[in-house]
Motif scaffolding. Structure first.
Motif, PDB file in Angstrom:
ATOM      1  N   ASP A   1       0.836  -1.205   0.000  1.00  0.00           N
ATOM      2  CA  ASP A   1       0.000   0.000   0.000  1.00  0.00           C
ATOM      3  C   ASP A   1       0.868   1.250   0.000  1.00  0.00           C
ATOM      4  O   ASP A   1       0.621   2.204  -0.740  1.00  0.00           O
ATOM      5  N   TYR A   2       1.876   1.245   0.865  1.00  0.00           N
ATOM      6  CA  TYR A   2       2.761   2.407   0.936  1.00  0.00           C
ATOM      7  C   TYR A   2       3.614   2.531  -0.324  1.00  0.00           C
ATOM      8  O   TYR A   2       3.940   3.633  -0.758  1.00  0.00           O
TER       9      TYR A   2
ATOM     10  N   GLU B   1       1.528   4.402  -2.854  1.00  0.00           N
ATOM     11  CA  GLU B   1       1.501   5.837  -2.551  1.00  0.00           C
ATOM     12  C   GLU B   1       2.856   6.485  -2.840  1.00  0.00           C
ATOM     13  O   GLU B   1       2.930   7.633  -3.275  1.00  0.00           O
TER      14      GLU B   1
ATOM     15  N   ARG C   1       3.404   7.138  -6.548  1.00  0.00           N
ATOM     16  CA  ARG C   1       2.642   8.327  -6.936  1.00  0.00           C
ATOM     17  C   ARG C   1       3.349   9.601  -6.443  1.00  0.00           C
ATOM     18  O   ARG C   1       3.479  10.575  -7.187  1.00  0.00           O
ATOM     19  N   TYR C   2       3.821   9.583  -5.235  1.00  0.00           N
ATOM     20  CA  TYR C   2       4.503  10.735  -4.615  1.00  0.00           C
ATOM     21  C   TYR C   2       5.783  11.071  -5.381  1.00  0.00           C
ATOM     22  O   TYR C   2       6.073  12.235  -5.682  1.00  0.00           O
TER      23      TYR C   2
ATOM     24  N   HIS D   1     -10.265   9.082  -1.381  1.00  0.00           N
ATOM     25  CA  HIS D   1      -8.864   8.706  -1.244  1.00  0.00           C
ATOM     26  C   HIS D   1      -8.759   7.200  -1.401  1.00  0.00           C
ATOM     27  O   HIS D   1      -9.718   6.484  -1.167  1.00  0.00           O
TER      28      HIS D   1
ATOM     29  N   SER E   1      -7.585  15.051   2.783  1.00  0.00           N
ATOM     30  CA  SER E   1      -7.222  13.734   3.306  1.00  0.00           C
ATOM     31  C   SER E   1      -7.413  13.710   4.811  1.00  0.00           C
ATOM     32  O   SER E   1      -7.503  14.742   5.479  1.00  0.00           O
TER      33      SER E   1
ATOM     34  N   SER F   1       6.317   7.923   4.295  1.00  0.00           N
ATOM     35  CA  SER F   1       5.126   8.524   4.908  1.00  0.00           C
ATOM     36  C   SER F   1       5.492   9.710   5.802  1.00  0.00           C
ATOM     37  O   SER F   1       4.698  10.635   5.966  1.00  0.00           O
TER      38      SER F   1
ATOM     39  N   TRP G   1       5.430  12.871   3.320  1.00  0.00           N
ATOM     40  CA  TRP G   1       4.149  13.443   2.888  1.00  0.00           C
ATOM     41  C   TRP G   1       3.247  13.799   4.059  1.00  0.00           C
ATOM     42  O   TRP G   1       2.412  14.689   3.931  1.00  0.00           O
TER      43      TRP G   1
END
Lengths: 410, 71
Positions: free
Chosen positions: A170-171, A174, A177-178, A271, A284, A316, A319
């Motif tokens: 999952d991370y 993200e 994308r980041y 989200h 968010s 994490s 962001w």
């Protein structure tokens, strides 16, 4: 409040629809609540192997509570309510922990809110004292972690069978994308691990107390591309406890620390994990929780002297700092490179080494973050002390999703 | 993912991600490809129905997946 507006784009040509969630109304003002004492075990693997001691969750929780009582100069029978955060310890785990201290008949509530359980327990204890339901309450967190990838049951079985909802994956999604959106590199992200492991070397209660170099991070085993083993926080067992009370009930009023905000929010539609549509633009979970914490405390990001951010995966931390408003979107990697988040930087982040060094006993993690803020603003953080720290923030995420923010001040 | 998480009995390594449908709905999915390097944001994909794994009784369990569109 800007955040109480949800924008929905029906089609590109249509004007967005805006409406309010009445549930986002401001909370009632509570009375002043002080931190009476804290307790924290070393986070480690208490499995009885390779010379390590064996300790069960109730022993770890118990150890933390006893420390907190001693620091607060209180006796267990004075505690009027207990909120106990844990995830993998089974039914009535708080009761099992407290049974070894004294059966005084007080309400004990077990709090399971994934990785944010400790923060959620803290908030309930804060509200109990703040709303004058009692004068002294304790928030406890403990965990004896299963080994390997955490078998999350936070999503439906068919999704687990599909291989979804694995935390590193999952991370990783993200993170991809980041990186794409802001031109962030894997070296930037690896620097979070390097910084936090450097801080962790100054923390005797951390599981890992040896610094790592960026090459160690980049050559560690790939878990879920682009995330490697040293981008992920290690698991650990441990216990943590915080006693909260009205100012009047504080035994020692010197350098008193009070709670400026304790916020908990869940996910918003639009989200990734809130499901839904790419055309729905909602703030968010992290943005909402930070905004509520600023509103509740009267502080803003610039007022924070020290911050603990949820670094379950290295990316994490970056962001989340941006989403809480400490810097603009995509700016955190540059600030990290410039040393802004170091101890001695403009905004020290994860001064005790974060999850990356401490390890992650789910129920105890958020309380360990809050305890680090407490120690920092009391001036009790030893070699990792941020000089003159008076206000600090602890932020945690949890599957669900949850976002918990606590601000302490002196 | 390089290793199978608990509950998952399909092929490893495997790739997951989000696909945005033309209507604006976002779907979490497995990708059907052996070339993970080609997966990137913005790639055009199409729906396929494929085997996820075999259950205890030897039945094939099917699932939706998306695969890159070959042009």
């Amino acid at each position: 409040m800007i955040l109480s507006t949800v924008r929905i784009e029906k089609r590109e040509t249509d004007r967005p629809i805006e409406y309010d969630f009445p549930g986002w109304l401001k909370m009632r003002k509570l009375r002043e609540v002080a931190v009476a004492g804290v307790g924290l075990t070393r986070f480690d693997s208490y499995d009885g192997e390779k010379g390590r001691p064996y300790k069960d969750f109730y022993e770890l929780g118990n150890e933390a509570i006893r420390q907190a009582l001693s620091a607060a100069e209180m006796f267990w029978p004075e505690i009027q309510a207990a909120f106990c955060g844990s995830v993998y310890c089974g039914t009535a785990s708080g009761h099992q922990t407290i049974a070894r201290l004294g059966l005084t008949g007080i309400p004990i509530v077990n709090v399971e809110n994934a990785c944010s359980s400790g923060s959620s327990a803290f908030r309930l204890a804060y509200q109990s004292v703040g709303a004058e339901l009692c004068d002294i309450a304790i928030a406890v967190g403990f965990e004896k972690m299963p080994r390997g990838f955490i078998a999350s049951t936070a999503w439906p079985e068919w999704q687990r069978k599909m291989g979804f909802n694995v935390q590193p994956a999952d991370y990783a999604l993200e993170t991809v994308r980041y990186m794409e959106e802001f031109g962030v590199t894997i070296e930037d992200i690896s620097m979070v691990t390097v910084k936090n492991r450097r801080n962790g070397a100054l923390n005797p209660l951390a599981r890992f107390r040896t610094p790592v170099k960026i090459d160690d991070v980049l050559s560690s085993r790939m878990i879920a591309k682009p995330m490697r083993l040293l981008h992920a926080c290690p698991l650990a067992d441990g216990g943590a406890a915080v006693i909260l009370c009205s100012r009047k009930r504080l035994k020692s009023k010197s350098r008193a620390v009070t709670v400026a905000a304790a916020v908990l929010t869940s996910g918003t539609y639009g989200h990734a994990k809130g499901g839904g549509s790419v055309r729905v633009h909602t703030p968010s979970n992290v943005e909402i929780s930070a905004q509520q914490a600023w509103d509740e405390s009267g502080y803003g990001p610039r007022d924070m002297d020290v911050v603990q951010v949820y670094d379950t995966m290295a990316s994490s931390e970056l962001w989340d700092l941006e989403n809480m408003g400490f810097c603009g979107k995509g700016e955190a990697p540059r600030l990290l490179r410039e040393g802004a988040f170091d101890i001695g930087g403009k905004l020290p982040v994860n001064t005790d080494g974060g999850l990356m060094s401490r390890g992650h006993p789910l129920g105890a993690t958020a309380l360990a973050q809050i305890i680090e803020i407490y120690k920092q603003i009391r001036g009790e953080a030893g070699p990792r002390q941020v000089p003159g720290a008076m206000v600090g923030l602890a932020h945690v995420m949890g599957a669900g999703s949850n976002s918990g923010v606590v601000i302490l001040k002196r | 993912m390089q290793r199978p998480p608990i509950y998952y009995r399909g092929d490893v390594p495997y790739a997951i991600g989000y696909v945005e449908l033309p209507e604006g709905v976002r779907v979490e999915t497995l990708f059907s490809t052996s070339d993970f390097e080609q997966l990137r944001i913005g790639l055009d994909v199409e729906l396929v129905i494929e085997r996820l794994h075999e259950d205890e009784e030897g039945n094939e369990v099917l699932t939706y997946k998306f695969r890159p569109v070959v042009r």
